[in-house]
Write a protein that holds these residues in place. Sequence first.
Motif, PDB file in Angstrom:
ATOM      1  N   SER A 111       0.853  -1.185   0.000  1.00 27.84           N
ATOM      2  CA  SER A 111       0.000   0.000   0.000  1.00 27.84           C
ATOM      3  C   SER A 111       0.889   1.234   0.000  1.00 27.84           C
ATOM      4  O   SER A 111       1.749   1.398   0.870  1.00 27.84           O
ATOM      5  N   LEU A 128      -2.833   0.364  -4.195  1.00 27.62           N
ATOM      6  CA  LEU A 128      -2.156  -0.924  -4.046  1.00 27.62           C
ATOM      7  C   LEU A 128      -1.264  -1.222  -5.247  1.00 27.62           C
ATOM      8  O   LEU A 128      -1.585  -0.863  -6.386  1.00 27.62           O
ATOM      9  N   ASP A 151      -6.823   0.732  -0.500  1.00 27.03           N
ATOM     10  CA  ASP A 151      -6.076  -0.386   0.095  1.00 27.03           C
ATOM     11  C   ASP A 151      -6.857  -1.117   1.176  1.00 27.03           C
ATOM     12  O   ASP A 151      -6.264  -1.718   2.071  1.00 27.03           O
ATOM     13  N   ASP A 152      -8.201  -1.091   1.095  1.00 28.69           N
ATOM     14  CA  ASP A 152      -9.017  -1.788   2.096  1.00 28.69           C
ATOM     15  C   ASP A 152      -9.157  -3.254   1.674  1.00 28.69           C
ATOM     16  O   ASP A 152     -10.140  -3.660   1.064  1.00 28.69           O
ATOM     17  N   VAL A 153      -8.135  -4.044   2.001  1.00 28.50           N
ATOM     18  CA  VAL A 153      -8.084  -5.454   1.618  1.00 28.50           C
ATOM     19  C   VAL A 153      -8.790  -6.282   2.688  1.00 28.50           C
ATOM     20  O   VAL A 153      -8.403  -6.281   3.853  1.00 28.50           O
ATOM     21  N   ILE A 163      -7.194 -11.005  -4.451  1.00 21.45           N
ATOM     22  CA  ILE A 163      -7.569 -10.414  -3.166  1.00 21.45           C
ATOM     23  C   ILE A 163      -9.048 -10.060  -3.213  1.00 21.45           C
ATOM     24  O   ILE A 163      -9.638  -9.944  -4.295  1.00 21.45           O
ATOM     25  N   LEU A 165     -11.271  -6.971  -2.276  1.00 20.70           N
ATOM     26  CA  LEU A 165     -10.956  -5.557  -2.095  1.00 20.70           C
ATOM     27  C   LEU A 165     -12.232  -4.733  -2.006  1.00 20.70           C
ATOM     28  O   LEU A 165     -13.097  -4.814  -2.888  1.00 20.70           O
ATOM     29  N   MET A 167     -13.843  -1.058  -2.208  1.00 18.32           N
ATOM     30  CA  MET A 167     -13.409   0.202  -2.821  1.00 18.32           C
ATOM     31  C   MET A 167     -14.608   1.017  -3.299  1.00 18.32           C
ATOM     32  O   MET A 167     -15.550   0.475  -3.878  1.00 18.32           O
ATOM     33  N   TYR A 180     -10.350  -9.266  -6.960  1.00 18.19           N
ATOM     34  CA  TYR A 180      -9.436  -8.614  -7.897  1.00 18.19           C
ATOM     35  C   TYR A 180      -8.227  -9.515  -8.136  1.00 18.19           C
ATOM     36  O   TYR A 180      -7.547  -9.931  -7.194  1.00 18.19           O
TER      37      TYR A 180
END
Length: 654
Positions: A111, A128, A151-153, A163, A165, A167, A180
Amino acid sequence: MNFVKVFCAVVLAAASPAFAQEGNGPTEPVSHLAVENAEIPIAAFSTRSDFGTAMLSPKGTRFAFVHRSDGEAKVVLMDSDTLEPLHTIRTGEKYGFNWFRWAGEDRILMSIEATTSFFGMPIPISRLVVFDIPTQKATAIGFRKQGVEGDDVLYIDPYGRFIILSMSESLFEQPDVWRYPLDGSGEDGAVKVQKRDRLVDEWFADDQGTVRMGVGWTRGDSTIIHYRSAPGEDLRRVTKLKRDAEELDNWDILGIYAGSDTGYAMMKGADGRQVLREFDYATGEPGRLIHQQPGWDVDSVLFNDRKLVGIRYTDDERQTVWFDEEMAAHQKALEQALPGSRISIASRAGTERMLVMQYGASDPGALYVFTPAQRSLKMIAALRPEIDHTRMSEVRAIEYAARDGTPIRAYLTLPRGREAHDLPLVVLPHGGPYGIRDTLRYDDWPQLLASRGYAVLQPNFRGSGGYGEAFEELGDGQIGRRMQDDLDDAMDWAVAKGFVDPGRVCMVGASYGGYAALWGVIRNPERYRCAASFAGVTDFNAQIKYSGKYMERRYRKDFRRKVKGEGDAEIDLDDVSPASQIHRLTRPVLLVHGNEDTRVPFSQFKTMVEAAEKAGKTLETLELEDNHNLAKEESERAWLEALVAFLAQHNPPD
């Protein structure tokens, strides 16, 4: 890359550790050869460790760490067996660096952060990047059109294929959730797995990547929580809680597991300290008590896959309680191998390989790789090779009673090689102020000052964290008042014990500590000969207004209440703000600030300077090209050089 390569190895024997040396390098840093009475350079205390945030890959074949130099963060990959560097991933000087995580054995997810302006306000934007180790190719992760939080994984596939994600498409929209890909195909390969909901601001997934929970905040400062027990079910509202509802603290989500509604949560116990309990997400009800640490908050929880293996808490030092017998045995063996140190297992690849931190109150420590099956503990590097820990000063934990009888914990550093009697003193309060505390761990600033002949006292005044809810709440509405009394009372304790000359005391600090230093010499010039402030608050009304712009609605009022107090106890912050009370200043002040500070803005520095000019007061000032955290080594060195020179002039150690 300036790091110390392997220079020793320790073989862990079953009964007692046996030591063997590896390689051709020296077994001690070169600084150990320095003449004992030679002054340690200030630059040594502003040097950054080359090994930040070290983390093993899932199988333990590699590890990575953050290396910062020349204003840039780099992620360095190393082989866990040979301890040879494999690759360095550069993030670029124009980007900030937030974090990295492993995505399978062959990919690193990072990130990074940039700043944009929104109606004149600086807004951080996170993005990211994934780095593929076999191809050594970096690829951006995200969409052409997206919000500020990129970057909210929620979940990382253990094989590194994708991942999950969360968003938003813009600043003003709720987030969707996407699967993603990490194979470089980009947004064309992304699949939406959860569409946005106007009542959900934040999503949570379980340990299989299924979106299970959504949390939203209303304009009326309520929190709404939605939940589903299994994939395919509709989300249903579990609860709606007011901002000040105690039950809201229970939703400290530590993990949601596939096939179960039961997880773990940190919440307040009967004595107001944080405990670990089971928690039913479907009902919002706490379950059985898992762990309560007598006298202390539970700080964090340790898992191995889905298994709870331990907790961490902090008394004077960070402590680990292992529930897993195998991990407890490893901890004991490590403590035997490295006696006289604190040992923390920083990263694990199951129980096959671990990264181990060794450190002490006067020792920056070292990083090791531990392979239990081979009973091998290899030293990767001294974290701060410029610092010779054998020449650092003793640090001890002490306790004193404030004037109202409140017990206060503090840490006293006494200068090496000097009689502990009638010493010059620097009172060094921490920042925050709420929920933050000092601990018995290596700290550059006290050690630098002690090396110049000063005793240093770091009080955990009321409002500090780690001592329970009741102690923290004692600081509500007490900025500049009883919180300041606690600092004065620390000085009185040191004088009464004979350690300190009452006529040779200054206060120094950063952020809130910088405020406390400024306020100390204005409020009690009879106590303090001088004050030095880095990034200190000088106008609390302006700071509250500024900070509130960046806070979520549910926190804004609470922050204001904690600072100002409420009801009859509410204080006029102008009465305790240094800029408003500058006319009372009679002592020397060093005022230092970074002009890129977004936590305590540079305007706080300018306000103080302008107020001093109007009042006909003289300040020593230093403006740095840096932020609130002194990201640049040269900036911290400039601050410390100015500080040492200022103290030598206004409170000489001899």
